[in-house]
Design a protein around this motif. Sequence first.
Motif, PDB file in Angstrom:
ATOM      1  N   TYR A 115       0.838  -1.203   0.000  1.00  0.00           N
ATOM      2  CA  TYR A 115       0.000   0.000   0.000  1.00  0.00           C
ATOM      3  C   TYR A 115       0.873   1.253   0.000  1.00  0.00           C
ATOM      4  O   TYR A 115       0.535   2.252  -0.641  1.00  0.00           O
ATOM      5  CB  TYR A 115      -0.942   0.007   1.208  1.00  0.00           C
ATOM      6  N   GLY A 116       1.987   1.202   0.707  1.00  0.00           N
ATOM      7  CA  GLY A 116       2.902   2.341   0.718  1.00  0.00           C
ATOM      8  C   GLY A 116       3.510   2.596  -0.645  1.00  0.00           C
ATOM      9  O   GLY A 116       3.661   3.755  -1.063  1.00  0.00           O
ATOM     10  N   VAL A 117       3.873   1.535  -1.360  1.00  0.00           N
ATOM     11  CA  VAL A 117       4.396   1.679  -2.728  1.00  0.00           C
ATOM     12  C   VAL A 117       3.367   2.388  -3.605  1.00  0.00           C
ATOM     13  O   VAL A 117       3.685   3.347  -4.322  1.00  0.00           O
ATOM     14  CB  VAL A 117       4.747   0.298  -3.317  1.00  0.00           C
ATOM     15  N   LEU A 148       1.092   7.335  -6.300  1.00  0.00           N
ATOM     16  CA  LEU A 148      -0.088   8.134  -6.637  1.00  0.00           C
ATOM     17  C   LEU A 148      -0.020   9.566  -6.103  1.00  0.00           C
ATOM     18  O   LEU A 148      -0.920  10.357  -6.381  1.00  0.00           O
ATOM     19  CB  LEU A 148      -1.349   7.450  -6.103  1.00  0.00           C
ATOM     20  N   GLU A 149       1.012   9.908  -5.383  1.00  0.00           N
ATOM     21  CA  GLU A 149       1.106  11.262  -4.825  1.00  0.00           C
ATOM     22  C   GLU A 149       1.085  12.332  -5.906  1.00  0.00           C
ATOM     23  O   GLU A 149       0.528  13.423  -5.709  1.00  0.00           O
ATOM     24  CB  GLU A 149       2.388  11.402  -3.988  1.00  0.00           C
ATOM     25  N   GLN A 150       1.703  12.067  -7.044  1.00  0.00           N
ATOM     26  CA  GLN A 150       1.814  13.052  -8.118  1.00  0.00           C
ATOM     27  C   GLN A 150       0.944  12.703  -9.324  1.00  0.00           C
ATOM     28  O   GLN A 150       1.110  13.288 -10.392  1.00  0.00           O
ATOM     29  CB  GLN A 150       3.275  13.152  -8.575  1.00  0.00           C
ATOM     30  N   ARG A 151       0.030  11.734  -9.172  1.00  0.00           N
ATOM     31  CA  ARG A 151      -0.735  11.246 -10.324  1.00  0.00           C
ATOM     32  C   ARG A 151      -2.189  11.039  -9.956  1.00  0.00           C
ATOM     33  O   ARG A 151      -2.494  10.578  -8.856  1.00  0.00           O
ATOM     34  CB  ARG A 151      -0.180   9.902 -10.814  1.00  0.00           C
ATOM     35  N   ALA A 152      -3.071  11.312 -10.902  1.00  0.00           N
ATOM     36  CA  ALA A 152      -4.488  11.016 -10.681  1.00  0.00           C
ATOM     37  C   ALA A 152      -4.744   9.517 -10.737  1.00  0.00           C
ATOM     38  O   ALA A 152      -5.529   8.971  -9.958  1.00  0.00           O
ATOM     39  CB  ALA A 152      -5.341  11.737 -11.722  1.00  0.00           C
ATOM     40  N   PHE A 153      -4.058   8.849 -11.684  1.00  0.00           N
ATOM     41  CA  PHE A 153      -4.225   7.409 -11.864  1.00  0.00           C
ATOM     42  C   PHE A 153      -2.847   6.758 -11.916  1.00  0.00           C
ATOM     43  O   PHE A 153      -1.821   7.441 -11.907  1.00  0.00           O
ATOM     44  CB  PHE A 153      -5.033   7.118 -13.131  1.00  0.00           C
ATOM     45  N   LEU A 196      -7.437   2.991   5.165  1.00  0.00           N
ATOM     46  CA  LEU A 196      -7.053   3.817   4.022  1.00  0.00           C
ATOM     47  C   LEU A 196      -6.669   5.235   4.421  1.00  0.00           C
ATOM     48  O   LEU A 196      -5.990   5.923   3.656  1.00  0.00           O
ATOM     49  CB  LEU A 196      -8.180   3.849   2.980  1.00  0.00           C
ATOM     50  N   ARG A 197      -7.039   5.672   5.603  1.00  0.00           N
ATOM     51  CA  ARG A 197      -6.628   7.001   6.047  1.00  0.00           C
ATOM     52  C   ARG A 197      -5.107   7.083   6.230  1.00  0.00           C
ATOM     53  O   ARG A 197      -4.542   8.172   6.228  1.00  0.00           O
ATOM     54  CB  ARG A 197      -7.347   7.375   7.340  1.00  0.00           C
ATOM     55  N   ASP A 198      -4.473   5.915   6.367  1.00  0.00           N
ATOM     56  CA  ASP A 198      -3.008   5.889   6.467  1.00  0.00           C
ATOM     57  C   ASP A 198      -2.342   6.046   5.098  1.00  0.00           C
ATOM     58  O   ASP A 198      -1.116   6.235   5.039  1.00  0.00           O
ATOM     59  CB  ASP A 198      -2.541   4.566   7.088  1.00  0.00           C
ATOM     60  N   TYR A 199      -3.142   5.983   4.041  1.00  0.00           N
ATOM     61  CA  TYR A 199      -2.618   6.050   2.669  1.00  0.00           C
ATOM     62  C   TYR A 199      -3.479   7.039   1.878  1.00  0.00           C
ATOM     63  O   TYR A 199      -4.331   6.644   1.071  1.00  0.00           O
ATOM     64  CB  TYR A 199      -2.645   4.652   2.022  1.00  0.00           C
ATOM     65  N   PRO A 200      -3.304   8.328   2.116  1.00  0.00           N
ATOM     66  CA  PRO A 200      -4.237   9.326   1.573  1.00  0.00           C
ATOM     67  C   PRO A 200      -4.312   9.361   0.051  1.00  0.00           C
ATOM     68  O   PRO A 200      -5.384   9.626  -0.497  1.00  0.00           O
ATOM     69  CB  PRO A 200      -3.712  10.645   2.144  1.00  0.00           C
TER      70      PRO A 200
END
Length: 207
Positions: free
Chosen positions: A134-136, A141-146, A172-176
């Motif tokens: 999930y971290g990967v 996804l930090e800089q991407r919509a998809f 999922l709150r741990d992976y915004p």
Amino acid sequence: MIDLYTWNTPNGRKVSILLEELELPYTVHPIDITKGEQMRPEFLALSPNNKIPAIRDRATGVNLMESGAILIYLAETYGKFLPAARRYEVFEWLMWQMAGFGPMLGQAHHFLKFNPGLSIYAEKRYGEEARRLYGVLDRHLEQRAFIVEDYSIADIACWPWVSRYEWQGIDLRDYPSVRRWYKEIAARPAVQRGYHVPDHANSIPAG
């Protein structure tokens, strides 16, 4: 017309979601894996590994098992969700899902949801690997919509596995970034229809 042999699992939902997104006509043949229907000879003729999903494309005569292969075939044959310029990036993340994200999350929910206390070692091992994966995805996804610029079969492959986050002991709150992506895809009408194939087993988790 496509014949879809499936059940209410993440791998099955990948294909029904893509069929809905492509707006292709298809006939659903439920294969109740809780009753061993995947071992019937007529299904084994389509899927020798006795796993759902499988398809028969009546228009082309193609029969296929394995969800990743089916996604590639449908996207290539019907011309959507596999952008030519980013093709290998889509394959990269599709293979990531097939080789790691799906199998490891499946093991996580096998031990954490269905067999808690059976093996503390397995719960720790697969719980930690689920969180790592999930971290990967979250960092990607930090800089991407998809996953690969535009919505593609990479997203369609990963999303149904994320929809079982509760089974995997994931908040999922741990992976915004994953949570934002998950909720956006969950709002798509085709995803909502495809999720409930072959039946309405449960509501889509809200995230």
